[in-house]
Design an enzyme around this catalytic site. Structure first.
Site, PDB file in Angstrom:
ATOM      1  N   LYS A 163       1.916   3.105   7.847  1.00  0.00           N
ATOM      2  CA  LYS A 163       1.621   3.356   6.433  1.00  0.00           C
ATOM      3  C   LYS A 163       0.819   4.644   6.295  1.00  0.00           C
ATOM      4  CE  LYS A 163      -0.548   1.062   2.437  1.00  0.00           C
ATOM      5  NZ  LYS A 163      -1.277  -0.141   1.966  1.00  0.00           N
TER       6      LYS A 163
ATOM      7  N   SER B  28      -1.733  -6.162  -0.913  1.00  0.00           N
ATOM      8  CA  SER B  28      -0.797  -5.122  -0.478  1.00  0.00           C
ATOM      9  C   SER B  28      -0.080  -5.370   0.841  1.00  0.00           C
ATOM     10  CB  SER B  28      -1.514  -3.773  -0.410  1.00  0.00           C
ATOM     11  OG  SER B  28      -1.881  -3.329  -1.689  1.00  0.00           O
TER      12      SER B  28
ATOM     13  N   SER C 108       0.608  -2.090  -2.080  1.00  0.00           N
ATOM     14  CA  SER C 108       0.715  -0.668  -1.832  1.00  0.00           C
ATOM     15  C   SER C 108       1.513  -0.316  -0.579  1.00  0.00           C
ATOM     16  CB  SER C 108      -0.693  -0.093  -1.685  1.00  0.00           C
ATOM     17  OG  SER C 108      -1.358  -0.692  -0.587  1.00  0.00           O
TER      18      SER C 108
END
Lengths: 426, 426
Positions: free
Chosen positions: B70, B163, B139
């Site tokens: 990420k 998330s 996210s």
């Protein structure tokens, strides 16, 4: 002059930030060759900052105050080496959040202060301003020495074991470890996520509160002159580590307690529950495992550039099982609950700050054993200097409060500060 | 093939890391124009890494497995933009600790996956691989989409609100939020220090456990084939947010519970204590205040480059008083204690994952309300896909465990995974 008075006069435009800064720089010029508090100092940049502040509007609660930043915190305009040769000349792209907030509150960032290697044990060159043959403590060595030596009124420190409280006690300044996560840690080199705490070093409780307010972005912490003083109920707590204290530290605590009693405070002797016996060990277990994890990149890619002591610490961390780690975390949780119960009857605990005066020699930064449990428990802790010991070095006592009670805690600590002024019990 | 099987065959040198990687790259070539999962991809560097692994000794438990990172996590050899134009092209000097550990365990870091702006709400371009008109959640949008779309078997996610769990549920993969501070956060852009948790996205419980073991540096988490399966006592827990769930999510939970009962597990309906009613609000208070603090540098120096939504969030955070913040923290502590009591009678709670299937549109990433309380409580949470809902998109259930019980928790979750395979209750 303390930071609170200076802040007032700077706000009133009674004094100029530039002239205050020049006083600090003159002191640094005179003393730095002996004290070695600074890892980086940019006089011209600091003077330019100060002049900008003098020529513009009042920026915030720290307007014009010179501040030292421990070199474990990122700065966008100064190198940040984390006390390690791996990062010599390293230039972060942004300020640590607490530094950004401090600048926005009007402070002049004077420079970076010496930290031990990654805020663990391997020391930098800083000496104790009271005696250059003695350690200033660590890991916030430069910040404590700079504030104690009146090079700067305020400086940032961080604590994972005892790195705010211990150097504050050894150098004779106020060290304030706020409740966990009061000052933001973004941009501070992580060591142990469950423990790392940022806090101020200052010369009074009010100064520490003012600095914490500016650096946290929330002003509720500022102590107000117009309120009646708080008279806290104090628990006298020798802790399970008491036998590791030298007589000077024991006397500092017991003498301070007598003085507070004479001044009319209610003091209750308190014994911590049996579960606290193993709490310092639990803190060590958590710290070792999290340090091993946090410094993974350096361990894997820069092994040869780590000190022998740090390598040993990281190897110990690698051995800690999931079971030991969570057993330690559970003990900490249990003790947190028991501490909350104790705080039904008292507002503060009065506890030893360190095992004794600053030890001789610069190869070690002293023993954090008196601080470990309070770091793990996440409540506020604050060290008050109380004179000098038999070696002529500062002695101190620490007050500890309930997590999240910092506003009341600081007011109560200020009461004790006043009552313990001009005393010397060691 | 799942990561566990691939890892075994890579260890046996049955398959080459390079050919596995080429399969992943072919899938990415075919699908990335629709899915937009990647913020950065360096095919040649990844192929070079894979060949090095094929030509050298077996490195560790993740040997040869391609992993997506990420883009909120620092990487020393790839740009890291945190989902914000402020950091376009930003090049960190080191790997985040979890990434360093993952590389050391032999993984091939394929590239950086799309994150929302600073892992808050403002979305990137990623679409749900099951329907390009629907959000993948956030996210950790790119990581969830990449794993779901079989571009990569494993990817890093982080959770502050919801998330990890939410995008996993929307995309139909396993999302595992380990106990707080299981994976080290050093080098991950901080958002809210009391909440930020790193965890794996994967295609099975065993894969998630394997990845967490590699990324944490501790191998105790790996599930072993040679142990008898755990038969957990399960609490069926609709939570106080139940009425916010769409029928599809409610059916997924209740249908899964029936299936587990039929399979012989002991299920107990549980009501969370009254104090949990305000827990999601408390999580929001803590998150808002800590986000405001953590993003201080960006707020003070890059205001114009923040999304309107993030500016609003930061301004709300600035207004939270010390009293509200600590009151929220105390409620969280209280609920943690009550949750520990509940776990005397059950090993797991079965709870809703999200409010429903992935919403239509790419301008929002969906509602994290079902996840907030579990993030604040710090225990492990894991999402299991259970078929599809009326819109043809994935549905899921979440299991929640006691903080620090991850080894037992993962074994128990694996039992449920087996029992819920090939089911569809929505």
């Amino acid at each position: 002059m303390n930071a609170t008075t200076l802040a007032y006069r700077l706000h009133q435009r009674d004094i100029r930030a530039e002239s205050l800064l020049r006083d600090c720089l003159a002191r640094i010029d005179a003393r730095e060759p002996v004290v070695h508090a600074w890892a980086w100092l940019d006089r011209d940049a600091a003077l330019a900052q100060a002049r900008l502040l003098d020529d513009g509007p009042v920026r915030g609660v720290l307007h014009g105050l010179p501040v030292g930043v421990k070199d474990i915190m990122d700065t966008c305009d100064m190198p940040t080496a984390y006390g390690s040769p791996i990062y010599a000349g390293h230039r972060p792209t942004l300020d640590a959040a607490s530094v950004a907030l401090t600048r926005a509150a009007g402070a002049v960032i004077l420079g970076k202060t010496v930290t031990t290697e990654f805020a663990v044990f391997h020391p930098g060159p800083t000496t104790n301003p009271h005696h250059p043959g003695h350690t200033p403590g660590g890991s916030s060595s430069g910040s404590a020495a700079a504030v104690a030596d009146r090079m700067v009124p305020l400086a940032f420190a961080t604590q994972t074991g005892g790195s705010i409280i211990r150097p504050a006690a050894y150098c004779g300044v106020v060290g304030y470890k706020p409740s966990f996560n009061t000052l933001p840690r973004a941009g501070v080199k992580p060591l142990a996520d469950s423990l790392d705490t940022i806090g101020p070093l200052a010369r009074s409780v009010a100064d520490a509160a003012l600095f914490a307010a500016g650096a946290s972005g929330y002003h509720d912490l500022i102590l107000r002159n117009d309120e009646a003083p708080v008279r806290p109920r104090v628990g006298l707590c020798q802790t399970w580590e008491w036998e590791q204290c030298e007589p000077a530290q024991q006397q500092a605590l017991l003498g301070s307690a007598r003085q507070l009693s004479r001044a009319g405070l209610a003091l209750t002797p308190l014994t911590l529950p049996q579960s606290f016996v193993h709490l310092a060990d639990a803190q060590m277990t958590v710290m070792l495992r999290q340090q091993f994890q946090s410094l993974s990149f350096e361990r894997l890619h820069h092994w040869q550039e780590l000190s022998a002591n740090l390598r040993d610490i990281l190897e110990r961390g690698a051995q800690i099982s999931d079971a030991s780690y969570w057993s330690a975390m559970r003990l900490i949780q249990q003790c947190k609950g028991q501490l909350r119960d104790l705080f039904r009857d008292v507002d503060l605990l009065l506890v030893p700050s360190v095992t004794g005066e600053a030890p001789e020699g610069l190869r070690h930064t002293g023993n954090p054993i008196m601080n470990r449990i309070w770091t793990a428990l996440h409540g506020p802790a604050l060290t008050l200097p109380v004179g000098t010991g038999p070696k002529g070095l500062p002695t101190a006592v620490t007050v500890v409060g309930m997590e999240g009670s910092d506003i009341h805690f600081l007011k109560a600590a200020q009461t004790l500060e006043t009552m313990l002024e001009h005393t010397n019990y060691a």
